[in-house]
Design a protein around this motif. Structure first.
Motif, PDB file in Angstrom:
ATOM      1  N   ASP A  52      55.953 -67.513 -92.311  1.00  0.00           N
ATOM      2  CA  ASP A  52      55.072 -67.944 -93.400  1.00  0.00           C
ATOM      3  C   ASP A  52      53.870 -67.027 -93.587  1.00  0.00           C
ATOM      4  OD1 ASP A  52      53.897 -68.577 -91.019  1.00  0.00           O
ATOM      5  OD2 ASP A  52      53.259 -70.592 -91.608  1.00  0.00           O
ATOM      6  N   ALA A  53      53.788 -65.951 -92.808  1.00  0.00           N
ATOM      7  CA  ALA A  53      52.644 -65.029 -92.908  1.00  0.00           C
ATOM      8  C   ALA A  53      53.105 -63.657 -92.441  1.00  0.00           C
ATOM      9  CB  ALA A  53      51.477 -65.537 -92.064  1.00  0.00           C
ATOM     10  N   PRO A  54      53.701 -62.852 -93.342  1.00  0.00           N
ATOM     11  CA  PRO A  54      54.287 -61.574 -92.935  1.00  0.00           C
ATOM     12  C   PRO A  54      53.309 -60.613 -92.280  1.00  0.00           C
ATOM     13  CG  PRO A  54      55.036 -62.202 -95.127  1.00  0.00           C
ATOM     14  CD  PRO A  54      53.958 -63.174 -94.749  1.00  0.00           C
ATOM     15  N   GLY A  55      52.007 -60.790 -92.510  1.00  0.00           N
ATOM     16  CA  GLY A  55      51.036 -59.891 -91.893  1.00  0.00           C
ATOM     17  C   GLY A  55      50.703 -60.245 -90.453  1.00  0.00           C
ATOM     18  N   ARG A  56      51.222 -61.383 -89.978  1.00  0.00           N
ATOM     19  CA  ARG A  56      50.923 -61.811 -88.612  1.00  0.00           C
ATOM     20  C   ARG A  56      52.203 -61.940 -87.795  1.00  0.00           C
ATOM     21  NH1 ARG A  56      47.403 -65.056 -91.715  1.00  0.00           N
ATOM     22  NH2 ARG A  56      48.663 -66.961 -91.489  1.00  0.00           N
ATOM     23  N   GLU A  57      52.026 -61.992 -86.475  1.00  0.00           N
ATOM     24  CA  GLU A  57      53.156 -62.156 -85.564  1.00  0.00           C
ATOM     25  C   GLU A  57      53.060 -63.516 -84.875  1.00  0.00           C
ATOM     26  OE1 GLU A  57      54.130 -57.754 -83.887  1.00  0.00           O
ATOM     27  OE2 GLU A  57      52.167 -58.579 -83.345  1.00  0.00           O
ATOM     28  N   CYS A  58      54.211 -64.066 -84.548  1.00  0.00           N
ATOM     29  CA  CYS A  58      54.285 -65.361 -83.882  1.00  0.00           C
ATOM     30  C   CYS A  58      55.094 -65.243 -82.603  1.00  0.00           C
ATOM     31  CB  CYS A  58      54.958 -66.392 -84.789  1.00  0.00           C
ATOM     32  SG  CYS A  58      53.995 -66.867 -86.241  1.00  0.00           S
ATOM     33  N   ALA A  59      54.756 -66.091 -81.651  1.00  0.00           N
ATOM     34  CA  ALA A  59      55.505 -66.156 -80.396  1.00  0.00           C
ATOM     35  C   ALA A  59      55.307 -67.532 -79.793  1.00  0.00           C
ATOM     36  CB  ALA A  59      55.042 -65.062 -79.425  1.00  0.00           C
ATOM     37  N   GLU A  60      56.042 -67.802 -78.736  1.00  0.00           N
ATOM     38  CA  GLU A  60      55.869 -69.038 -77.991  1.00  0.00           C
ATOM     39  C   GLU A  60      55.657 -68.702 -76.525  1.00  0.00           C
ATOM     40  OE1 GLU A  60      59.275 -71.431 -78.738  1.00  0.00           O
ATOM     41  OE2 GLU A  60      58.597 -72.041 -80.733  1.00  0.00           O
ATOM     42  N   ARG A  83      47.465 -57.901 -85.583  1.00  0.00           N
ATOM     43  CA  ARG A  83      47.259 -56.632 -84.895  1.00  0.00           C
ATOM     44  C   ARG A  83      46.108 -55.835 -85.507  1.00  0.00           C
ATOM     45  NH1 ARG A  83      50.769 -54.512 -81.224  1.00  0.00           N
ATOM     46  NH2 ARG A  83      52.811 -55.524 -80.947  1.00  0.00           N
ATOM     47  N   SER A  84      45.500 -55.002 -84.691  1.00  0.00           N
ATOM     48  CA  SER A  84      44.483 -54.071 -85.183  1.00  0.00           C
ATOM     49  C   SER A  84      45.079 -53.198 -86.278  1.00  0.00           C
ATOM     50  CB  SER A  84      43.983 -53.182 -84.032  1.00  0.00           C
ATOM     51  OG  SER A  84      43.266 -52.076 -84.540  1.00  0.00           O
ATOM     52  N   ASP A  85      44.317 -52.982 -87.352  1.00  0.00           N
ATOM     53  CA  ASP A  85      44.769 -52.079 -88.410  1.00  0.00           C
ATOM     54  C   ASP A  85      44.264 -50.655 -88.182  1.00  0.00           C
ATOM     55  OD1 ASP A  85      42.136 -52.714 -88.874  1.00  0.00           O
ATOM     56  OD2 ASP A  85      42.383 -53.182 -91.004  1.00  0.00           O
ATOM     57  N   HIS A  86      43.588 -50.448 -87.045  1.00  0.00           N
ATOM     58  CA  HIS A  86      43.174 -49.104 -86.634  1.00  0.00           C
ATOM     59  C   HIS A  86      43.514 -48.945 -85.149  1.00  0.00           C
ATOM     60  CE1 HIS A  86      40.718 -49.540 -90.295  1.00  0.00           C
ATOM     61  NE2 HIS A  86      40.771 -48.221 -90.361  1.00  0.00           N
ATOM     62  N   GLY A 122      38.812 -53.068 -86.642  1.00  0.00           N
ATOM     63  CA  GLY A 122      40.079 -52.913 -85.927  1.00  0.00           C
ATOM     64  C   GLY A 122      39.943 -52.706 -84.442  1.00  0.00           C
ATOM     65  N   ALA A 123      38.818 -53.110 -83.870  1.00  0.00           N
ATOM     66  CA  ALA A 123      38.613 -52.902 -82.433  1.00  0.00           C
ATOM     67  C   ALA A 123      39.519 -53.779 -81.578  1.00  0.00           C
ATOM     68  CB  ALA A 123      37.147 -53.162 -82.072  1.00  0.00           C
ATOM     69  N   TYR A 124      40.127 -54.796 -82.187  1.00  0.00           N
ATOM     70  CA  TYR A 124      40.915 -55.746 -81.399  1.00  0.00           C
ATOM     71  C   TYR A 124      42.211 -56.126 -82.104  1.00  0.00           C
ATOM     72  CZ  TYR A 124      36.431 -56.600 -79.073  1.00  0.00           C
ATOM     73  OH  TYR A 124      35.238 -56.455 -78.402  1.00  0.00           O
ATOM     74  N   ASP A 125      43.219 -56.433 -81.299  1.00  0.00           N
ATOM     75  CA  ASP A 125      44.258 -57.342 -81.751  1.00  0.00           C
ATOM     76  C   ASP A 125      43.644 -58.733 -81.666  1.00  0.00           C
ATOM     77  OD1 ASP A 125      46.105 -55.288 -81.973  1.00  0.00           O
ATOM     78  OD2 ASP A 125      46.998 -55.654 -80.002  1.00  0.00           O
ATOM     79  N   ILE A 126      43.790 -59.521 -82.724  1.00  0.00           N
ATOM     80  CA  ILE A 126      43.177 -60.847 -82.758  1.00  0.00           C
ATOM     81  C   ILE A 126      44.265 -61.886 -82.525  1.00  0.00           C
ATOM     82  CG2 ILE A 126      41.794 -62.451 -84.116  1.00  0.00           C
ATOM     83  CD1 ILE A 126      40.763 -59.980 -85.669  1.00  0.00           C
ATOM     84  N   VAL A 127      44.077 -62.687 -81.489  1.00  0.00           N
ATOM     85  CA  VAL A 127      45.105 -63.636 -81.043  1.00  0.00           C
ATOM     86  C   VAL A 127      44.527 -65.043 -81.078  1.00  0.00           C
ATOM     87  CG1 VAL A 127      46.459 -64.384 -79.032  1.00  0.00           C
ATOM     88  CG2 VAL A 127      46.362 -61.960 -79.648  1.00  0.00           C
TER      89      VAL A 127
END
Length: 482
Positions: A52-60, A83-86, A122-127
């Motif tokens: 439902d959000a192609p710009g983000r990743e999902c996991a369990e 994910r970071s864009d830089h 972009g300093a971080y992957d945001i989780v």
């Protein structure tokens, strides 16, 4: 307490509902269906693009239901990543810790992730993650009667004259339903287990240290983590804090909301006078109190619906219009809406606060507290001092609340509005005192719940962003004027 919050305005209002409900301990977003994700072995993450959000990743992530039995039954947490864009600028992972209890990380990431990524370049992957029982994680339920989930009833608003008889009966019903229907998952919901789950997530991410932005109830989770796992904290931001007193925890947070509403109400009064609800700001308070009392006396009285709307609307300036509309509707004799929490939202919020610590069980003590609080803080009419299902909770706390202290790295930055209706400033100072030299406090001259990237205060936003991107904290506690 959550804490909470309203994409940006509509989402901000719905999120405020959840934070208000959670912080008031009986503020939210609609519970979303779990994003499809391939099941992975315990302690690992199998990332894939969110449907439902192609710009983000999902996991369990699979975590032990009971950490005393790590090889026993597990429960599933939904995890999300932007994910970071830089990538060349990436320095680690920033964890978003939602408020509540009961706030979903998915919604916090959807509302704030892009803005935080842009602010931090972009300093971080945001989780983010949905805590146990919430959103896309394995769901929980108490199977509550829909009427008991209406916010003006689920929250402890006393009856006319301060009577708490109906509150007592409802609290008994809710506690009994949760005991009967909740099962092991509901009994596992606690701040201590959320903290343990965060460390499991850290390990699954392959990070030696995490940075974090916790908001509302998420500040208590974040503070607990910083106390228990200081060696795994990098840059730690706690936004909209409350008193961490381990003898009170959520019972104290609820009680403090009476003072928070009084601190915040003048902001609404100015708005109301400017928008024709009264001639002068000082006229708004008596007008509101008289209107609520009049509604109490009418058949099917909706005084508590109006008070509940007030308390939640104080979370954001963007909600003042909805409050003004409710006042006009009440004045015209039109019925007010009676919003309700979902069964999942209600179950998670109730179970977390009740599992964290024992609450007094003497009904007469609550009646006395309500009588006193109604006189001292008439805007909230005794609700913050009232009884909750925790008075009748059968599940004994499995962990003692942590005591926050100054032992650990000096890597905590607190940010706080001066007129916060849910986590009042005077009690945030107790969190600041507990952390000692570990923390700095950025005080923002603003109202509402949520400070960072929330109210346009350039000074406050810049201080937090500089800390996250450059590691620079103010040399001393800082006050950011309007």
């Amino acid at each position: 307490m959550t804490f909470g919050n309203p994409h940006r305005r509509n989402t901000r209002r719905r999120r405020a509902l959840l934070m208000a409900l959670g912080s008031a301990v009986l503020a939210g977003t609609a519970i979303a269906a779990p994003a499809p994700a391939q099941a992975q072995p315990h302690g690992t993450l199998g990332w894939q693009t969110c449907a439902d959000a192609p710009g983000r990743e999902c996991a369990e992530l699979s975590v032990p239901l009971d950490y005393r039995e790590p090889d026993g039954p597990h429960t599933r947490l939904a995890v999300y990543r932007l994910r970071s864009d830089h990538p060349e600028a990436r320095r680690g992972t920033l964890l978003l810790i939602a408020g509540g209890p009961g706030g979903a990380g998915k919604q916090m990431l959807a509302a704030e992730g892009e803005r935080v990524r842009a602010a931090t370049k972009g300093a971080y992957d945001i989780v983010a993650f949905d805590p146990r029982g919430v959103g896309g994680s394995t769901p929980t339920s108490c199977q509550l009667d829909p009427d008991d989930r209406k916010l003006a009833k689920l929250r402890g608003w006393p009856g006319p004259g301060g009577d708490i008889g109906e509150n007592v009966a409802r609290s008994r019903r809710i506690a009994a339903a949760c005991d009967r229907n909740g099962g092991p998952l509901l009994r596992s919901l606690s701040t201590a287990n959320e903290v343990r789950d965060i460390d499991q997530l850290r390990q699954a991410l392959g990070e030696r240290k995490l940075s974090a932005w916790g908001r509302s109830y998420g500040t208590y989770v974040g503070a607990w983590y910083a106390q228990q796992y200081p060696q795994h904290t990098d840059r730690w931001v706690l936004d909209s804090n409350d008193d961490p007193d381990p003898a009170l925890v959520a019972r104290g947070w609820l009680a403090h909301m009476a003072k928070g509403a009084e601190d915040r109400f003048p902001d609404f009064a100015k708005w109301a006078a400017a928008h024709g609800l009264a001639k002068r700001p000082q006229d708004v308070r008596p007008m509101f109190l008289a209107l609520a009392a009049r509604l109490d006396r009418q058949p099917g009285g909706q005084g508590n619906e109006l008070r509940n709307t007030l308390q939640m609307s104080l979370y954001s300036d963007g909600s003042f219009q909805a409050l003004g509309d409710a006042i006009r509707a009440a004045q015209a004799g039109r019925p007010l809406p009676s919003p309700a929490a979902s069964d999942q939202e209600a179950a998670v919020m109730v179970a977390t606060i009740c599992n964290d610590a024992r609450w007094p069980g003497e009904v007469a003590g609550y009646a006395r507290a309500v009588a006193t609080d109604r006189v001292r803080y008439p805007l909230t009419n005794g609700m913050p001092a009232n009884i909750t299902p925790c008075a009748f909770w059968k599940n004994a706390p499995a962990d003692r609340p942590v005591r926050i202290d100054g032992h650990g790295p000096a890597n905590v930055l607190m940010v706080q509005n001066l007129r916060d209706p849910a986590t009042p400033y005077r009690y945030a100072l107790r969190m600041r005192e507990a952390f000692g030299k570990r923390a700095r406090l950025v005080s923002v001259d603003s109202g509402g719940h949520g400070a960072y990237l929330a109210n346009g205060n350039a000074c406050g936003d810049a201080a937090v962003t500089a800390f996250l991107t450059e590691g620079r904290r103010p040399g001393h506690d800082l006050i950011c004027k309007r």
